[in-house]
Design a protein around this motif. Structure first.
Motif, PDB file in Angstrom:
ATOM      1  N   HIS A 168      -0.301   3.009  -8.286  1.00  0.00           N
ATOM      2  CA  HIS A 168      -0.292   4.482  -8.194  1.00  0.00           C
ATOM      3  C   HIS A 168       0.397   5.046  -9.430  1.00  0.00           C
ATOM      4  CE1 HIS A 168       4.030   4.826  -7.204  1.00  0.00           C
ATOM      5  NE2 HIS A 168       3.854   3.728  -6.490  1.00  0.00           N
ATOM      6  N   SER A 192       1.217   0.378 -14.159  1.00  0.00           N
ATOM      7  CA  SER A 192       1.374   1.288 -13.026  1.00  0.00           C
ATOM      8  C   SER A 192       2.500   0.768 -12.139  1.00  0.00           C
ATOM      9  CB  SER A 192       0.072   1.414 -12.235  1.00  0.00           C
ATOM     10  OG  SER A 192      -0.394   0.146 -11.829  1.00  0.00           O
ATOM     11  N   ALA A 229      -1.913  -1.516  -3.845  1.00  0.00           N
ATOM     12  CA  ALA A 229      -2.616  -0.708  -4.823  1.00  0.00           C
ATOM     13  C   ALA A 229      -1.651  -0.034  -5.780  1.00  0.00           C
ATOM     14  CB  ALA A 229      -3.463   0.339  -4.108  1.00  0.00           C
ATOM     15  N   ASP A 246       4.590   0.019  -4.706  1.00  0.00           N
ATOM     16  CA  ASP A 246       5.642   0.281  -3.730  1.00  0.00           C
ATOM     17  C   ASP A 246       5.824  -0.921  -2.806  1.00  0.00           C
ATOM     18  OD1 ASP A 246       6.063   2.871  -4.664  1.00  0.00           O
ATOM     19  OD2 ASP A 246       4.471   3.687  -3.374  1.00  0.00           O
TER      20      ASP A 246
END
Length: 238
Positions: A238, A214, A236, A217
């Motif tokens: 995304h 994944s 996390a 950012d």
């Protein structure tokens, strides 16, 4: 089962790390570290002792820096779960450049990133300090004799950011195993590429199941902005 063995081995007087290039480094503890000479005299305050050190070019200018993890000496009669001495006391991470005489230029210092050993029923969380490929690497473990079946090992990789005059976290690698079920989880974040790898499941015929990639950012966080390492959570996916 390499991961299982690495997690279950705990950490002793000398913490052994394997860097991404496959080279093994022994992070020296205070008992057998070679004398740091003037650098130690310049940066280690009274009442503190050096637990680990690593030397190398961390800023890319050809000069040698020295990275130290030091601990404030705290008297304690407590013993660890295995009967060995329990050595609490806050720790400090310092990177300095030796200069002439008995002086040194301190590049960075962090008073809380490397956690203290605060629970005699758990292994000392600090597991190693090394320099690999010009990067600063700090390793932690979480292994408890009672109260938890989980065991984990985390590696934080930092690279010098000249513009920020600080070290940026470029790599986060955590492996975790549940000793009761043998379920495993590996999370690896490359902040330079913005990619995150997650592997989870149980070994079957030597292979882990459930690998997924994944994106993450954000810019690589700076050491000065990080909390204690055990409290840090990567961004996390995304």
């Amino acid at each position: 089962m390499t991961l299982c063995l690495a997690l279950l081995s705990g950490c002793g007087e000398d913490a052994v790390m394997v860097d991404p290039a496959g080279q093994t480094t022994v992070a020296r503890t205070n008992a057998d570290a070679p004398p740091g000479g003037d650098v130690h005299e310049a940066v280690v305050p009274g009442g503190w002792e050096v637990e680990a050190e690593a030397r190398g070019d961390l800023t890319g200018d050809g000069a040698e820096e020295i990275a130290l993890v030091m601990r404030r000496i705290v008297d304690s009669d407590a013993r660890a779960a295995d009967g060995s001495p329990f050595t609490p006391g806050p720790r400090r991470l310092v990177v300095a450049r030796p200069t002439t005489g008995s002086a040194a230029d301190i590049l960075v210092t962090h008073a809380t990133f490397v956690p203290a050993w605060d629970d005699p029923l758990a292994d000392d969380p600090f597991a190693g300090l090394s320099i690999a490929r010009g990067n600063l690497v700090v390793a932690l473990v979480d292994f408890r004799s009672v109260g938890s079946w989980a065991a984990s090992r985390t590696r934080y990789t930092f690279r010098w950011d000249e513009g920020a005059r600080d070290f940026a976290l470029i790599g986060y690698d955590k492996s975790r195993i549940d000793r009761s079920t043998l379920d495993e989880e590996v999370v690896s974040v490359n902040f330079l590429s913005g990619r995150r790898k997650h592997v989870g499941g149980r070994y079957e015929e030597g292979a882990l199941l459930g690998t997924r990639w994944s994106d993450v950012d954000g810019e690589p966080p700076l050491l000065a902005d990080l909390p204690e390492a055990r409290d840090y959570r990567p961004p996390a996916a995304h």
